[in-house]
Design an enzyme around this catalytic site. Structure first.
Site, PDB file in Angstrom:
ATOM      1  N   ASN A   7      42.957  43.900  29.938  1.00 28.95           N
ATOM      2  CA  ASN A   7      43.223  43.909  30.965  1.00 28.95           C
ATOM      3  C   ASN A   7      44.485  42.872  30.908  1.00 28.95           C
ATOM      4  O   ASN A   7      44.094  41.801  30.713  1.00 28.95           O
ATOM      5  CB  ASN A   7      42.411  43.344  31.953  1.00 28.95           C
ATOM      6  CG  ASN A   7      42.695  43.237  33.412  1.00 28.95           C
ATOM      7  OD1 ASN A   7      43.897  43.296  33.572  1.00 28.95           O
ATOM      8  ND2 ASN A   7      41.857  42.672  34.206  1.00 28.95           N
ATOM      9  N   ARG A  94      43.183  48.591  31.869  1.00 24.24           N
ATOM     10  CA  ARG A  94      43.255  48.809  33.400  1.00 24.24           C
ATOM     11  C   ARG A  94      44.750  48.746  33.825  1.00 24.24           C
ATOM     12  O   ARG A  94      45.602  47.919  33.398  1.00 24.24           O
ATOM     13  CB  ARG A  94      42.521  47.207  33.804  1.00 24.24           C
ATOM     14  CG  ARG A  94      42.745  47.172  35.249  1.00 24.24           C
ATOM     15  CD  ARG A  94      42.268  45.858  35.674  1.00 24.24           C
ATOM     16  NE  ARG A  94      42.585  45.907  37.073  1.00 24.24           N
ATOM     17  CZ  ARG A  94      43.001  44.681  37.921  1.00 24.24           C
ATOM     18  NH1 ARG A  94      43.363  43.516  36.937  1.00 24.24           N
ATOM     19  NH2 ARG A  94      43.131  44.781  38.940  1.00 24.24           N
ATOM     20  N   HIS A 183      41.270  47.783  43.558  1.00 22.35           N
ATOM     21  CA  HIS A 183      39.794  47.503  43.184  1.00 22.35           C
ATOM     22  C   HIS A 183      39.075  49.039  43.215  1.00 22.35           C
ATOM     23  O   HIS A 183      37.824  48.720  43.235  1.00 22.35           O
ATOM     24  CB  HIS A 183      39.037  46.844  44.223  1.00 22.35           C
ATOM     25  CG  HIS A 183      39.627  45.228  44.239  1.00 22.35           C
ATOM     26  ND1 HIS A 183      39.769  44.599  45.541  1.00 22.35           N
ATOM     27  CD2 HIS A 183      40.034  44.304  43.548  1.00 22.35           C
ATOM     28  CE1 HIS A 183      39.981  43.401  45.520  1.00 22.35           C
ATOM     29  NE2 HIS A 183      40.477  43.272  43.911  1.00 22.35           N
ATOM     30  N   ARG A 244      46.151  35.555  49.657  1.00 23.46           N
ATOM     31  CA  ARG A 244      46.870  36.569  50.454  1.00 23.46           C
ATOM     32  C   ARG A 244      46.244  36.528  52.094  1.00 23.46           C
ATOM     33  O   ARG A 244      45.340  36.161  52.304  1.00 23.46           O
ATOM     34  CB  ARG A 244      46.413  37.805  49.751  1.00 23.46           C
ATOM     35  CG  ARG A 244      46.923  38.104  48.427  1.00 23.46           C
ATOM     36  CD  ARG A 244      47.109  39.585  48.117  1.00 23.46           C
ATOM     37  NE  ARG A 244      46.932  39.943  46.741  1.00 23.46           N
ATOM     38  CZ  ARG A 244      46.152  40.123  45.878  1.00 23.46           C
ATOM     39  NH1 ARG A 244      44.888  40.646  46.321  1.00 23.46           N
ATOM     40  NH2 ARG A 244      46.333  40.439  44.603  1.00 23.46           N
ATOM     41  N   ASP A 286      39.952  28.354  46.269  1.00 26.28           N
ATOM     42  CA  ASP A 286      38.733  28.798  45.908  1.00 26.28           C
ATOM     43  C   ASP A 286      37.631  28.507  46.763  1.00 26.28           C
ATOM     44  O   ASP A 286      37.570  27.544  47.484  1.00 26.28           O
ATOM     45  CB  ASP A 286      38.565  27.634  44.655  1.00 26.28           C
ATOM     46  CG  ASP A 286      37.468  28.266  43.903  1.00 26.28           C
ATOM     47  OD1 ASP A 286      37.494  28.628  42.709  1.00 26.28           O
ATOM     48  OD2 ASP A 286      36.228  28.378  44.332  1.00 26.28           O
ATOM     49  N   GLU A 387      33.819  46.381  35.942  1.00 27.79           N
ATOM     50  CA  GLU A 387      35.005  47.307  35.705  1.00 27.79           C
ATOM     51  C   GLU A 387      35.358  47.781  34.171  1.00 27.79           C
ATOM     52  O   GLU A 387      35.788  48.883  33.902  1.00 27.79           O
ATOM     53  CB  GLU A 387      36.330  46.775  36.453  1.00 27.79           C
ATOM     54  CG  GLU A 387      36.393  46.521  37.841  1.00 27.79           C
ATOM     55  CD  GLU A 387      37.006  45.341  38.548  1.00 27.79           C
ATOM     56  OE1 GLU A 387      36.673  44.301  38.097  1.00 27.79           O
ATOM     57  OE2 GLU A 387      37.943  45.428  39.133  1.00 27.79           O
TER      58      GLU A 387
HETATM   59  P1  ADP Z   1      39.041  37.897  41.137  1.00 31.48           P
HETATM   60  O1  ADP Z   1      39.375  38.573  42.266  1.00 31.48           O
HETATM   61  O2  ADP Z   1      40.229  37.132  40.506  1.00 31.48           O
HETATM   62  O3  ADP Z   1      38.357  38.971  39.979  1.00 31.48           O
HETATM   63  P2  ADP Z   1      36.451  36.897  41.250  1.00 31.48           P
HETATM   64  O4  ADP Z   1      35.886  37.937  41.703  1.00 31.48           O
HETATM   65  O5  ADP Z   1      36.084  35.929  40.084  1.00 31.48           O
HETATM   66  O6  ADP Z   1      37.935  36.804  41.591  1.00 31.48           O
HETATM   67  O7  ADP Z   1      36.010  35.797  42.574  1.00 31.48           O
HETATM   68  C1  ADP Z   1      36.659  34.629  42.525  1.00 31.48           C
HETATM   69  C2  ADP Z   1      35.957  33.889  44.091  1.00 31.48           C
HETATM   70  O8  ADP Z   1      34.718  33.651  44.032  1.00 31.48           O
HETATM   71  C3  ADP Z   1      36.398  32.321  43.908  1.00 31.48           C
HETATM   72  O9  ADP Z   1      36.939  32.022  45.530  1.00 31.48           O
HETATM   73  C4  ADP Z   1      35.058  31.575  43.768  1.00 31.48           C
HETATM   74  O10 ADP Z   1      35.109  30.331  44.449  1.00 31.48           O
HETATM   75  C5  ADP Z   1      34.322  32.551  44.419  1.00 31.48           C
HETATM   76  N1  ADP Z   1      32.940  32.244  43.778  1.00 31.48           N
HETATM   77  C6  ADP Z   1      32.331  32.118  42.553  1.00 31.48           C
HETATM   78  N2  ADP Z   1      31.089  31.574  42.799  1.00 31.48           N
HETATM   79  C7  ADP Z   1      30.767  31.400  43.954  1.00 31.48           C
HETATM   80  C8  ADP Z   1      29.616  30.825  44.718  1.00 31.48           C
HETATM   81  N3  ADP Z   1      28.641  30.293  43.955  1.00 31.48           N
HETATM   82  N4  ADP Z   1      29.765  30.779  45.894  1.00 31.48           N
HETATM   83  C9  ADP Z   1      30.990  30.964  46.757  1.00 31.48           C
HETATM   84  N5  ADP Z   1      31.888  31.292  46.021  1.00 31.48           N
HETATM   85  C10 ADP Z   1      31.892  31.609  44.817  1.00 31.48           C
END
Ligand code: ADP
Length: 402
Positions: A7, A94, A183, A244, A286, A387
């Site tokens: 990726n 990917r 996605h 976004r 985040d 994925e």
């Molecule tokens: P990407 O779209 O970059 O692949 P991810 O699917 O890894 O991203 O998602 C990242 C998001 O998931 C971040 O906003 C992170 O804060 C959130 N996240 C991860 N663990 C938790 C949790 N325990 N509770 C709430 N949000 C979480």
């Protein structure tokens, strides 16, 4: 069959090496990440299964060297998992944007490369990086077949009513402006796995998949085929995300550009990189920070959290109406997999139609978990997305046909 899944981002390469016994059974031999390609100091983090992980810092000026470092790590006498490069049977990549050229994965050849190039306009940050990855592998492993899997392919089954924008038709004809979604590999994986897990007949089912992460999208899957999805011409459309904005009144764009004297590129950056959780909270992109800050009484962070739920509910509700009902709702990706409160609060809005969550199962959810109560009229599950596995499966299938 040993498959390397790649990726490639604009400054990073994520990889997994899988030994595929068949579609369902495989061993993960190693995974890792090359970061900060093109910056003064790059990093490679290599995690071989059953061996000590290794992190190296060094300048990595381009993707070709990045890919060489990945391959060297895989055959390293100490941290490696392969005897030689020859052990790699195929490489799967990917690809973010395949537009309407690709409704499934494809074997890389000159025509496929040309079409990926033609999609660069729609994904200027991603597709050029993917092409660098393909060329880097061709340079280092010239005889190994390469397969490309597109984030947009699963959404190609949408009908014009779902994919057309109500803009002058000539923009569709001249510039291919339509909804492509994103996605898709994740929505495809969790809908298929979820149906199996719940004992549903995929070919006679209505499933809504909520991929809620840093980037987020919701998809309606009828009889195993995507009929609608929330991302559009680009991944900007739809719901609030990490950085976004999701759906906004399009007239805001020229309005802000004039007020702030912004160029089109600058406005694109605002909407893609400076909005969403980050823009609204003024703190972070985040979700874990949003949860911490709202617990501390931060009002903006609370609005972000509530808006995330609000946006998911609107999409899920709309797709239930489009499909005249729903058999299963699935949550996946960083937030969807890890946050029980988001899942519970979304589902509460559908209690009127008999959706019932099992609180204990929801809170304890890990791996594939049914989180609906036994008497719920709709099944609800948390299914971790994978994925890379879809890419590895498609790569194995296509490379075996050569
Ligand atoms: P990407 O779209 O970059 O692949 P991810 O699917 O890894 O991203 O998602 C990242 C998001 O998931 C971040 O906003 C992170 O804060 C959130 N996240 C991860 N663990 C938790 C949790 N325990 N509770 C709430 N949000 C979480």
């Amino acid at each position: 069959m040993i498959i390397l899944v790649i990726n490639c981002g604009s400054s990073s390469v994520k990889y997994q090496l899988l030994d595929m016994k068949n579609d369902e059974v495989y061993d993960l031999l190693a995974k890792g990440l090359v970061e900060k390609i093109g910056l003064p100091e790059g990093t490679i983090t290599h995690k071989p299964t059953g061996k000590t992980p290794v992190i190296k810092n060094l300048p990595i000026p381009d993707h070709k060297l990045g890919m060489k470092l990945v391959l060297d790590a895989l055959v390293d006498p100490e941290h490696g998992v392969l005897k030689s490069f020859d052990d790699i049977d195929a490489v799967g990549h990917r690809i973010v944007q395949g537009a309407d050229y690709f409704s499934g994965s494809a074997l890389v050849n000159d025509d496929v490369i040309r079409k990926i190039e033609m999609c660069c306009d729609f994904a200027p940050l991603h597709n050029p990086a993917h092409l660098l990855g393909i060329h880097a592998i061709s340079a280092v492993l010239p005889k190994v077949p390469q397969v490309v899997t597109f984030d947009t392919a699963f959404h190609q089954t949408m009908e014009p009513v779902a994919y057309m924008y109500a803009l002058p038709y000539e923009y569709y004809e001249k510039y291919r402006v339509r909804r492509y979604g994103a996605h898709g590999t994740s929505h495809q994986y969790v809908s298929q796995r979820g149906a199996k897990f719940a004992g549903l007949d995929l070919s006679n089912s209505r499933i809504i998949t909520c991929h809620i992460g840093n980037g987020s999208s919701v998809t309606a899957v009828r009889n195993g085929r995507c009929i609608d999805t929330s991302m559009g011409f680009t991944p900007l459309e739809g719901m609030i995300m990490g950085t976004r904005c999701g759906n906004i009144d399009a007239n805001i764009v020229p309005y802000i550009m004039k007020k702030e004297n912004l160029t089109p590129d600058e406005m694109t950056t605002v909407m893609n990189k400076k909005s969403g959780f980050l823009g609204l909270s003024c703190e972070s992109s985040d979700m874990r920070d949003m949860i911490r800050l709202s617990a501390e009484g931060n009002e903006k962070a609370r609005i972000v959290f509530d808006k995330l739920i609000h946006d998911i509910v609107k999409l899920v509700g709309g797709y239930i109406a489009e499909m005249n009902g729903v058999d299963m709702i699935i949550f996946t990706a960083g937030i969807g997999e890890n946050n029980a409160e988001v899942r519970r609060r979304v589902c509460e809005q559908f209690s009127y139609m008999g959706v019932k969550i099992d609180d204990a199962a929801n809170k304890a959810a890990h791996d594939d978990t049914m989180i609906s109560a036994p008497d719920s009229k709709v099944k609800v599950a948390m299914i971790p997305t994978d994925e890379e596995l879809v890419i590895a499966r498609d790569t194995m299938r296509i490379a075996s046909e050569i």
